[in-house]
Design an enzyme around this catalytic site. Structure first.
Site, PDB file in Angstrom:
ATOM      1  N   CYS A  33      -8.839  -4.268  12.899  1.00  0.00           N
ATOM      2  CA  CYS A  33     -10.213  -3.788  13.066  1.00  0.00           C
ATOM      3  C   CYS A  33     -11.044  -4.938  13.623  1.00  0.00           C
ATOM      4  CB  CYS A  33     -10.778  -3.224  11.768  1.00  0.00           C
ATOM      5  SG  CYS A  33     -10.734  -4.354  10.377  1.00  0.00           S
ATOM      6  N   GLY A  45      -5.439   3.944   2.670  1.00  0.00           N
ATOM      7  CA  GLY A  45      -5.846   5.106   3.467  1.00  0.00           C
ATOM      8  C   GLY A  45      -4.770   5.494   4.478  1.00  0.00           C
ATOM      9  N   LYS A  46      -4.203   4.473   5.129  1.00  0.00           N
ATOM     10  CA  LYS A  46      -3.201   4.793   6.155  1.00  0.00           C
ATOM     11  C   LYS A  46      -1.874   5.162   5.508  1.00  0.00           C
ATOM     12  CE  LYS A  46      -5.476   1.812   9.498  1.00  0.00           C
ATOM     13  NZ  LYS A  46      -6.338   1.092   8.527  1.00  0.00           N
TER      14      LYS A  46
HETATM   15  N1  SAM Z   1      -3.823  -0.547   5.883  1.00  0.00           N
HETATM   16  C1  SAM Z   1      -4.848  -0.644   4.856  1.00  0.00           C
HETATM   17  C2  SAM Z   1      -5.565   0.691   4.763  1.00  0.00           C
HETATM   18  O1  SAM Z   1      -5.615   1.433   5.735  1.00  0.00           O
HETATM   19  O2  SAM Z   1      -6.076   1.001   3.681  1.00  0.00           O
HETATM   20  C3  SAM Z   1      -5.789  -1.798   5.121  1.00  0.00           C
HETATM   21  C4  SAM Z   1      -5.056  -3.112   5.196  1.00  0.00           C
HETATM   22  S1  SAM Z   1      -6.112  -4.528   5.306  1.00  0.00           S
HETATM   23  C5  SAM Z   1      -6.530  -4.540   6.978  1.00  0.00           C
HETATM   24  C6  SAM Z   1      -4.932  -5.827   5.204  1.00  0.00           C
HETATM   25  C7  SAM Z   1      -4.312  -5.983   3.824  1.00  0.00           C
HETATM   26  O3  SAM Z   1      -3.201  -6.867   3.950  1.00  0.00           O
HETATM   27  C8  SAM Z   1      -5.206  -6.597   2.762  1.00  0.00           C
HETATM   28  O4  SAM Z   1      -5.245  -5.749   1.639  1.00  0.00           O
HETATM   29  C9  SAM Z   1      -4.510  -7.919   2.409  1.00  0.00           C
HETATM   30  O5  SAM Z   1      -4.638  -8.273   1.050  1.00  0.00           O
HETATM   31  C10 SAM Z   1      -3.074  -7.587   2.757  1.00  0.00           C
HETATM   32  N2  SAM Z   1      -2.185  -8.728   3.075  1.00  0.00           N
HETATM   33  C11 SAM Z   1      -2.498  -9.869   3.718  1.00  0.00           C
HETATM   34  N3  SAM Z   1      -1.409 -10.630   3.874  1.00  0.00           N
HETATM   35  C12 SAM Z   1      -0.374  -9.958   3.328  1.00  0.00           C
HETATM   36  C13 SAM Z   1       1.014 -10.217   3.189  1.00  0.00           C
HETATM   37  N4  SAM Z   1       1.544 -11.360   3.650  1.00  0.00           N
HETATM   38  N5  SAM Z   1       1.794  -9.307   2.580  1.00  0.00           N
HETATM   39  C14 SAM Z   1       1.258  -8.157   2.110  1.00  0.00           C
HETATM   40  N6  SAM Z   1      -0.052  -7.850   2.196  1.00  0.00           N
HETATM   41  C15 SAM Z   1      -0.860  -8.731   2.817  1.00  0.00           C
END
Ligand code: SAM
Length: 291
Positions: free
Chosen positions: A233, A120-121
């Site tokens: 969040c 989304g972002k």
């Molecule tokens: N920014 C996204 C949006 O607005 O749609 C939401 C992101 S969500 C809060 C965090 C995401 O980070 C998850 O999909 C998770 O799988 C991913 N993630 C966690 N650790 C990560 C890493 N080391 N490298 C890349 N992605 C990672």
């Protein structure tokens, strides 16, 4: 009785004192459906007209002309619309629209969205740059990466360089003008009526450890004079003010987050914003840094 897990209640009471009841009400009450107009494909005026034609009552946010709050429609009503299928609108919480606005991407800038799925972002960042920023978006989880690719394609954001990779493994030689670190977190700000409220101290510890590593990596990848926006969040200070402390320790400098006064806030470290959960907003935290 509160629907929040006991341990979380204790921590929120310790953080927000007398404001705990406001936080609890915001988390446990109903949350309105909100959406963002994808200006890569259409305009807010066209979306307003299509919503009205479908009999969906919508109010435009005064702080962001591309954001609408639906007065009483459910998400399914939006998903059934042709403009949803065409990627002209994206169901996105109001709070989740704030970090890209704070990062304020511009044409030609080299951006990194470190933890991007479902995207989304990422698509909002591209739209805010008029479709002209150079964006790399990382996601390490395979299923979530597929979702990111699907959303990028549907939203007309194919020029984003999507990488199924652990952001921690990115080459330190890469340097970006702007970085969004929308960190994986406990999600304590996004609980709402009907959601399964799960929380444990062990999960919090895992999240904070990963957040610290990602901040350190973001610092390595940021150009001197560049901008890093860190968001979660979550409402917990370990994931928010604690992360700010870590960023400062690493030599990043805090810049004030400037948002319209109508965004509801909880007390937070000066310069940062902690969005108060309400019917319209999820609980969120945003901090901005430079190097
Ligand atoms: N920014 C996204 C949006 O607005 O749609 C939401 C992101 S969500 C809060 C965090 C995401 O980070 C998850 O999909 C998770 O799988 C991913 N993630 C966690 N650790 C990560 C890493 N080391 N490298 C890349 N992605 C990672």
């Amino acid at each position: 009785m509160s629907a929040l897990p006991q341990e979380l209640q204790t921590r929120l009471k310790a953080s927000f004192g007398a404001l705990f009841s406001v936080v609890e009400r915001g988390l446990c009450g109903e949350r309105a459906v909100t959406l963002r107009v994808n200006t890569l494909k259409t305009s807010a005026e066209e979306v307003a007209a299509a919503l009205a034609a479908a009999g969906i009552e919508a109010v435009r946010a005064e702080w962001y002309p591309d954001a609408f709050l639906l007065s009483d429609a459910r998400e399914d009503a939006v998903r059934a619309l042709a403009m949803y299928e065409r990627g002209e609108v994206y169901l996105q919480s109001f709070s989740s629209m704030l970090p890209p606005l704070v990062l304020a991407p511009a044409e030609g800038e080299n951006l990194l969205d470190m933890t991007a799925a479902p995207g989304g972002k990422t698509t909002q960042l591209l739209a805010l740059s008029g479709g002209k920023a150079l964006i790399t978006a990382c996601e390490r989880d395979a299923v979530r990466f597929s979702r990111l690719q699907f959303n990028l394609a549907r939203q007309g954001a194919a020029r984003v360089n999507a990488r199924k990779t652990d952001a921690l493994a990115l080459d330190d030689a890469l340097k970006f003008d702007k970085i969004l670190l929308d960190a994986p977190c406990t999600g304590t700000g996004t609980l709402h009526a009907g959601s399964e409220a799960r929380f444990s101290a062990a999960y919090l510890a895992r999240c904070t450890a990963l957040q610290r590593k990602l901040i350190k990596k973001a610092r390595c990848l940021l150009k001197r004079g560049g901008t890093l926006v860190y968001s979660t969040c979550s409402l917990l200070p370990e994931e928010n003010e604690g992360a700010v402390e870590e960023a400062l320790r690493l030599g990043l400098r805090l810049l004030p987050v400037e948002l319209p006064a109508s965004v509801p806030r909880l007390p937070s470290r000066e310069g940062t914003v902690c969005v108060c959960p309400t019917k319209a907003f999820e609980g969120f935290f945003i901090a901005k840094f430079t190097l």
